[in-house]
Design a protein around this motif. Structure first.
Motif, PDB file in Angstrom:
ATOM      1  N   LYS A 195       0.877  -1.180   0.000  1.00 29.93           N
ATOM      2  CA  LYS A 195       0.000   0.000   0.000  1.00 29.93           C
ATOM      3  C   LYS A 195       0.911   1.227   0.000  1.00 29.93           C
ATOM      4  O   LYS A 195       1.487   1.582   1.034  1.00 29.93           O
ATOM      5  N   GLU A 197       0.519   4.286   0.058  1.00 27.45           N
ATOM      6  CA  GLU A 197       0.238   5.413   0.984  1.00 27.45           C
ATOM      7  C   GLU A 197       0.711   5.112   2.400  1.00 27.45           C
ATOM      8  O   GLU A 197       0.820   6.000   3.238  1.00 27.45           O
ATOM      9  N   ASP A 198       1.041   3.831   2.690  1.00 27.70           N
ATOM     10  CA  ASP A 198       1.559   3.467   4.026  1.00 27.70           C
ATOM     11  C   ASP A 198       3.082   3.468   4.066  1.00 27.70           C
ATOM     12  O   ASP A 198       3.674   3.297   5.128  1.00 27.70           O
ATOM     13  N   GLU A 229      -7.162   6.828  -8.147  1.00 29.05           N
ATOM     14  CA  GLU A 229      -6.894   6.685  -6.712  1.00 29.05           C
ATOM     15  C   GLU A 229      -6.442   8.013  -6.102  1.00 29.05           C
ATOM     16  O   GLU A 229      -5.522   8.060  -5.275  1.00 29.05           O
ATOM     17  N   ASP A 236      -7.787   9.888  -3.878  1.00 27.59           N
ATOM     18  CA  ASP A 236      -7.946   9.958  -2.416  1.00 27.59           C
ATOM     19  C   ASP A 236      -6.783   9.278  -1.706  1.00 27.59           C
ATOM     20  O   ASP A 236      -6.232   9.791  -0.720  1.00 27.59           O
ATOM     21  N   ARG A 237      -6.388   8.120  -2.229  1.00 31.14           N
ATOM     22  CA  ARG A 237      -5.228   7.438  -1.623  1.00 31.14           C
ATOM     23  C   ARG A 237      -3.947   8.231  -1.905  1.00 31.14           C
ATOM     24  O   ARG A 237      -3.052   8.308  -1.061  1.00 31.14           O
ATOM     25  N   LYS A 251      -2.761  10.761   0.603  1.00 30.67           N
ATOM     26  CA  LYS A 251      -2.078  10.238   1.807  1.00 30.67           C
ATOM     27  C   LYS A 251      -0.597   9.988   1.558  1.00 30.67           C
ATOM     28  O   LYS A 251       0.154   9.723   2.499  1.00 30.67           O
TER      29      LYS A 251
END
Ligand SMILES: NC(=O)C1=CN([C@@H]2O[C@H](COP(=O)(O)OP(=O)(O)OC[C@H]3O[C@@H](n4cnc5c(N)ncnc54)[C@H](OP(=O)(O)O)[C@@H]3O)[C@@H](O)[C@H]2O)C=CC1
Ligand SMILES: CC[C@H]1OC(C)=C(O)C1=O
Length: 322
Positions: free
Chosen positions: A218, A220-221, A235, A237-238, A241
């Protein structure tokens, strides 16, 4: 005004036409008695040698843009590479015999006139450029809409030298150019991009410093954050992040709720971008990426659309010979 020697042009041609909105396999037909388009004062008539497909082709065919579209019957296709066979009276940049390429629809969602999946097409002078001599017609046809979207989208995001960028969808038509332009034109300090496992090495050869398998990570992590996220997969929105403070997300995919610092970008076709990139193309710092199944012959255009619609094409789906 460019001088030109008249060339024999037939009055009828073969072209892929749809008379109503629907799926390519249901509505797109190869017709053999289509009128060769006339050219207005500012247009050139092109003998089409190669064309390429873009998702906007099938989205338009489905009727996704019917509110701003020119209604069917429609000759499909945006991208072309071919030879000028006729010029309008006010054309200054091109003459008969010139090898040209471009996206013939200046406004992708408000297309007018004849498409490029045809033996001939007409295009405004301003959306065309001279084909780089080191590109085949098939290679040239693969560039216009996708490379202009990549370039103009990065400009709209104000990607500057020494900033970092994450490309969501690095293996697609737009993504492959976005990686190359970020690295070799915009001078990004770090280029990261997402794709499935089998395409990681391709993205690195195109200029990605970091290729991320989105199926097992992921993004964004991840601890690393970016100044710009260029979203080609919907994507946004992701992507937000994955931003640094003050970063921005440019997304080219409609139909998603987009809030600042994300914004939607839509390409405007212009030959000036192709002309500006010509030296890079000739120096091989900007390269076409053709899907392994490309090119599809003109008669196999439906199969080409099916391949593109699977959402797994690597680089561009090209139609050649025509
Ligand atoms: N606003 C505008 O002006 C424009 C908008 N567009 C839109 O942008 C989108 C992309 O266009 P284009 O590049 O031509 O599309 P492509 O069909 O070329 O994209 C296919 C690629 O997308 C990759 N992909 C699919 N899902 C994901 C995912 N979740 N994460 C990462 N990669 C993924 C696939 O790689 P893998 O197999 O590894 O998953 C494949 O290589 C389309 O929706 C198109 O309509 C395009 C041009 C202009
Ligand atoms: C607004 C997104 C829309 O515009 C183009 C050119 C596409 O391919 C889209 O999906």
């Amino acid at each position: 005004m460019a001088t030109s020697t008249p060339v024999n042009v037939p009055s009828k041609m073969k072209a892929w036409v749809y008379g109503q909105y629907g799926k390519p396999e249901d509505v797109l037909k190869l017709e053999s008695e289509v009128d060769v388009p006339d050219v207005n004062d500012n247009q050139v008539l092109i003998k089409v040698v190669a064309a390429s497909l873009n998702p906007v082709d099938f989205k338009r065919m489905y009727g996704e843009f019917k509110a701003t579209d020119s209604p069917p019957p429609t000759v499909a296709g945006y991208d072309v590479a071919g030879v000028v066979v006729r010029v309008g009276s006010k054309v200054k940049e091109f003459k008969v015999g010139d090898e040209v390429y471009g996206d013939v629809h200046e406004h992708a969602l408000n297309p007018k006139g004849c498409g490029t999946l045809a033996e001939y097409t007409a295009a405004e002078e301003k959306v065309l450029a001279l084909k780089p001599k080191n590109l085949s017609f098939a290679e040239a046809a693969s560039l216009p809409l996708a490379v202009e979207t990549a370039y103009e989208g990065l400009e709209s995001a104000r990607l500057s030298a020494c900033e970092s960028v994450l490309v969501l969808g690095g293996a697609g038509g737009v993504g492959t150019f976005t990686i190359q332009l970020s690295k070799h034109v915009f001078g990004a300090s770090k280029v990261a991009a997402t794709c499935s496992a089998g395409k990681l090495e391709l993205l690195k050869t195109l200029g990605a410093d970091l290729a991320i398998d989105y199926k097992s990570n992921k993004y964004e992590d991840l601890p690393e954050k970016f100044d710009v996220v260029y979203d080609t997969v919907g994507e946004a929105d992701r992507g937000i992040k994955a931003l640094k403070e003050g970063g921005r997300v440019v997304t080219i995919v409609g139909g998603q709720s987009v809030v600042p610092p994300a914004f939607v970008f839509v390409v405007t076709s212009t030959g000036s971008v192709l002309t500006r990139l010509k030296p890079l193309i000739e120096e091989k710092k900007l390269k076409p990426v053709m899907d392994p199944k490309s090119p599809f012959p003109f008669s196999h255009t439906i199969e080409a659309f099916s391949h593109l619609q699977c959402g797994r094409a690597t680089g561009k789906v090209v139609i050649y010979p025509i």
